[in-house]
Design a protein around this motif. Structure first.
Motif, PDB file in Angstrom:
ATOM      1  N   GLY A 231       0.795  -1.218   0.000  1.00 63.84           N
ATOM      2  CA  GLY A 231       0.000   0.000   0.000  1.00 63.84           C
ATOM      3  C   GLY A 231       0.823   1.260   0.000  1.00 63.84           C
ATOM      4  N   GLU A 232       1.828   1.330   0.902  1.00 57.08           N
ATOM      5  CA  GLU A 232       2.688   2.516   0.946  1.00 57.08           C
ATOM      6  C   GLU A 232       4.002   2.303   0.209  1.00 57.08           C
ATOM      7  N   GLY A 233       4.381   1.049  -0.001  1.00 59.38           N
ATOM      8  CA  GLY A 233       5.694   0.767  -0.562  1.00 59.38           C
ATOM      9  C   GLY A 233       5.770   0.727  -2.073  1.00 59.38           C
ATOM     10  N   ARG A 234       4.615   0.663  -2.748  1.00 61.05           N
ATOM     11  CA  ARG A 234       4.642   0.532  -4.204  1.00 61.05           C
ATOM     12  C   ARG A 234       5.205   1.769  -4.889  1.00 61.05           C
ATOM     13  N   ASP A 235       5.295   2.895  -4.165  1.00 62.65           N
ATOM     14  CA  ASP A 235       5.845   4.118  -4.737  1.00 62.65           C
ATOM     15  C   ASP A 235       7.329   4.300  -4.441  1.00 62.65           C
ATOM     16  N   LEU A 236       7.950   3.331  -3.795  1.00 56.95           N
ATOM     17  CA  LEU A 236       9.354   3.464  -3.396  1.00 56.95           C
ATOM     18  C   LEU A 236      10.233   2.624  -4.324  1.00 56.95           C
ATOM     19  N   PRO A 237      10.836   3.226  -5.337  1.00 59.26           N
ATOM     20  CA  PRO A 237      11.585   2.433  -6.325  1.00 59.26           C
ATOM     21  C   PRO A 237      12.841   1.777  -5.776  1.00 59.26           C
ATOM     22  N   GLY A 238      13.347   2.279  -4.654  1.00 56.58           N
ATOM     23  CA  GLY A 238      14.564   1.715  -4.099  1.00 56.58           C
ATOM     24  C   GLY A 238      14.356   0.437  -3.302  1.00 56.58           C
ATOM     25  N   GLN A 239      13.081   0.036  -3.141  1.00 54.85           N
ATOM     26  CA  GLN A 239      12.781  -1.163  -2.378  1.00 54.85           C
ATOM     27  C   GLN A 239      11.946  -2.121  -3.227  1.00 54.85           C
ATOM     28  N   ALA A 240      12.173  -3.410  -3.076  1.00 57.22           N
ATOM     29  CA  ALA A 240      11.494  -4.436  -3.887  1.00 57.22           C
ATOM     30  C   ALA A 240      10.140  -4.761  -3.271  1.00 57.22           C
ATOM     31  N   LEU A 241       9.166  -3.868  -3.456  1.00 52.81           N
ATOM     32  CA  LEU A 241       7.866  -4.025  -2.823  1.00 52.81           C
ATOM     33  C   LEU A 241       6.723  -4.117  -3.822  1.00 52.81           C
ATOM     34  N   THR A 242       7.030  -4.235  -5.108  1.00 51.89           N
ATOM     35  CA  THR A 242       5.989  -4.455  -6.109  1.00 51.89           C
ATOM     36  C   THR A 242       6.010  -5.918  -6.531  1.00 51.89           C
ATOM     37  N   SER A 243       4.984  -6.341  -7.261  1.00 53.04           N
ATOM     38  CA  SER A 243       4.849  -7.762  -7.589  1.00 53.04           C
ATOM     39  C   SER A 243       5.713  -8.186  -8.769  1.00 53.04           C
ATOM     40  N   ARG A 244       5.983  -7.287  -9.701  1.00 55.89           N
ATOM     41  CA  ARG A 244       6.699  -7.593 -10.944  1.00 55.89           C
ATOM     42  C   ARG A 244       6.015  -8.721 -11.713  1.00 55.89           C
ATOM     43  N   LEU A 245       4.705  -8.785 -11.589  1.00 54.42           N
ATOM     44  CA  LEU A 245       3.917  -9.762 -12.335  1.00 54.42           C
ATOM     45  C   LEU A 245       3.501  -9.265 -13.711  1.00 54.42           C
ATOM     46  N   SER A 246       3.738  -7.992 -14.004  1.00 56.38           N
ATOM     47  CA  SER A 246       3.189  -7.388 -15.220  1.00 56.38           C
ATOM     48  C   SER A 246       3.548  -8.128 -16.507  1.00 56.38           C
ATOM     49  N   PRO A 247       4.810  -8.562 -16.728  1.00 54.81           N
ATOM     50  CA  PRO A 247       5.064  -9.289 -17.974  1.00 54.81           C
ATOM     51  C   PRO A 247       4.385 -10.650 -18.014  1.00 54.81           C
ATOM     52  N   HIS A 248       4.233 -11.287 -16.863  1.00 54.71           N
ATOM     53  CA  HIS A 248       3.553 -12.581 -16.826  1.00 54.71           C
ATOM     54  C   HIS A 248       2.065 -12.416 -17.162  1.00 54.71           C
TER      55      HIS A 248
END
Length: 483
Positions: A231-248
């Motif tokens: 919720g709060e971490g998805r805007d922080l590019p320096g931390q691995a807090l997104t899913s990276r599911l988009s290409p899948h």
């Protein structure tokens, strides 16, 4: 088992589990002619970009192995489906085609092709294996398509609970018997999807595992930890807090229904915010369904008259932007990440896009095309809708006068410079306060960090304050209806 096969056409659904077309083919009891076409020769089909071609190679290799493990074989053909499908149907004796629907220009071409096949007596069965809800089945109370995301998400969410909730994800079939003999096809190597001279894809190989197995592992890893702070971490590019599911998701190696079901099962903090982003993906496809030319034409027609920079100036600015040499660290870091990994953090995508469109006055279509070529998740719906959102000319878009300040955005979302130092090692030794705007560093700080502006790192190619004034003046020159 019936001797007449069914033709199972894979497109943007390169998986076996929770794939309704695959399930229907397996349930038919007939031999399955599993097919993928590398589409060429059709004006309705946009050629894949370089990074997507790399991903497609890995995804098809994974799918072919999964099918082979179940007694089948994936047939590969290259060309125009309007020629290939009738030829294969005649050769194999198949009298039915099963496929999951596509949207946008390919979907329009599909409709024409399928109408022709039906006229020849071929049974065509189509399924929704791409979205949470089919675009034609969701509209406003007035019966019109949604143009604003929040009411769209409210309406979509109502279809995801109670009696309207999607069925549980389908399991992959145990057997997918191929007909014998199988028509001849291409090999993946025939298609030259992988870069050779030079082989720039090392970063892609180091960061991604295309295929259904890779998608499943990525989702499991996300739900075990990062989703808690999404919720709060998805805007922080320096931390691995997104899913990276988009290409899948883009290549259909995992379905949105599988993602929805998994998120609800774990009930972790952050899951609701993440599912809203999955809903945004549906929204973008709903827009594309009704606007197949969304990558080229603004949804708000007045923006076709926008006064962009002169062509020569725009070309020079675009070249600096694509190379990550604008002099603005957050923008340059994003473009370096994109080039090296085929992906860019979503917050940085917005900042980089705003800078290209508004600080440099380069048409948004140029940025969309660069992303299309370099992103492994270059989705025809999300990519175009995202660029139109930043440019203020799309549906539910940010107003054009919302111009991101690349320095304050960097300071807010990467305060310690974790992201900047990773992708801009030439600036790594600068103190935090100067890292976001190196031109503000003292001569001593620059010397100590071995930074020579204009040599080891570029000076800013524009002054943001002046560029902002220029962008607002350009906006004002449009008719009042564009404001």
């Amino acid at each position: 088992m019936s001797s007449s096969p069914v033709l199972l056409w894979f497109r943007q659904d390169l998986r076996l589990s929770d794939n309704p077309a695959v399930a229907a083919a397996a349930q038919s009891g007939a031999p399955i002619l599993a097919l993928f076409i590398l589409e060429e020769g059709s004006e309705d089909h946009r050629p894949l970009g370089s990074a997507s071609r790399w991903w497609l190679h890995g995804s098809l290799d994974s799918l072919a192995r999964d099918i082979a493990n179940r007694g089948g074989r994936l047939l590969l053909r290259r060309g125009n489906p309007s020629r290939i499908l009738p030829e294969l149907l005649a050769h194999s004796g198949a009298r039915s085609v099963l496929a999951n629907q596509r949207f946008g220009a390919p979907g329009s071409a599909d409709a024409t092709l399928f109408e022709s096949l039906r006229a020849d007596g071929i049974a065509v069965r189509l399924f929704n294996g791409t979205l949470l809800h089919h675009p034609d089945a969701l509209s406003t109370k007035g019966g019109t398509p949604f143009k604003v995301f929040t009411p769209f998400w409210k309406a979509l969410s109502a279809t995801l609970t109670g009696d309207l909730a999607p069925a549980a994800p389908l399991s992959a079939p145990e057997r997918l018997e191929a007909p014998a003999p199988l028509p001849e096809g291409d090999t993946l190597e025939d298609w030259d999807l992988l870069p050779v001279h030079p082989d720039w894809a090392g970063g892609l190989r180091g960061h991604w595992t295309p295929g259904e197995g890779g998608a499943r592992e990525r989702l499991e890893a996300f739900l075990k930890g990062p989703v808690i702070r999404y919720g709060e971490g998805r805007d922080l590019p320096g931390q691995a807090l997104t899913s990276r599911l988009s290409p899948h998701l883009r290549f259909g190696e995992i379905s949105p229904n599988q993602v929805l079901t998994a998120c609800r099962r774990v009930q972790r903090p952050g899951a609701a915010a993440f599912l809203r982003e999955v809903g945004w993906r549906d929204f973008c496809h709903h827009l594309l369904h009704r606007n197949p030319d969304m990558a080229d034409r603004p949804l708000r027609s007045e923006y076709t008259r926008f006064p962009w920079a002169e062509k020569e100036d725009a070309a020079t600015a675009l070249a600096a932007w694509t190379r990550g040499r604008t002099g603005y660290p957050i923008v340059d870091a994003g473009l370096r990440e994109l080039w090296q990994t085929g992906w860019m953090h979503n917050r940085v995508r917005m900042i980089a896009a705003s800078f290209l469109i508004k600080d440099l006055l380069v048409p948004w279509q140029e940025g969309e095309r660069w992303f299309w070529d370099t992103l492994v998740d270059a989705c025809p719906a999300n990519n175009a809708a995202g660029w139109q959102w930043v440019a203020g000319c799309g549906a539910d878009a940010a107003p054009f006068f919302r111009i991101f300040n690349p320095v304050t955005q960097s300071q807010k979302f990467d305060p310690k410079g974790l992201y900047l130092r990773r992708w801009l090692p030439e600036l790594a030794a600068l103190p935090d306060h100067a890292l976001h705007a190196p031109w503000t560093a003292s001569p001593l700080e620059l010397t100590s960090a071995k930074v020579r502006l204009g040599e080891t790192y570029p000076q800013p190619i524009v002054d943001h304050g002046q560029a902002r004034v220029r962008a607002l003046a350009a906006l004002k020159s449009l008719s009042s209806s564009a404001v």
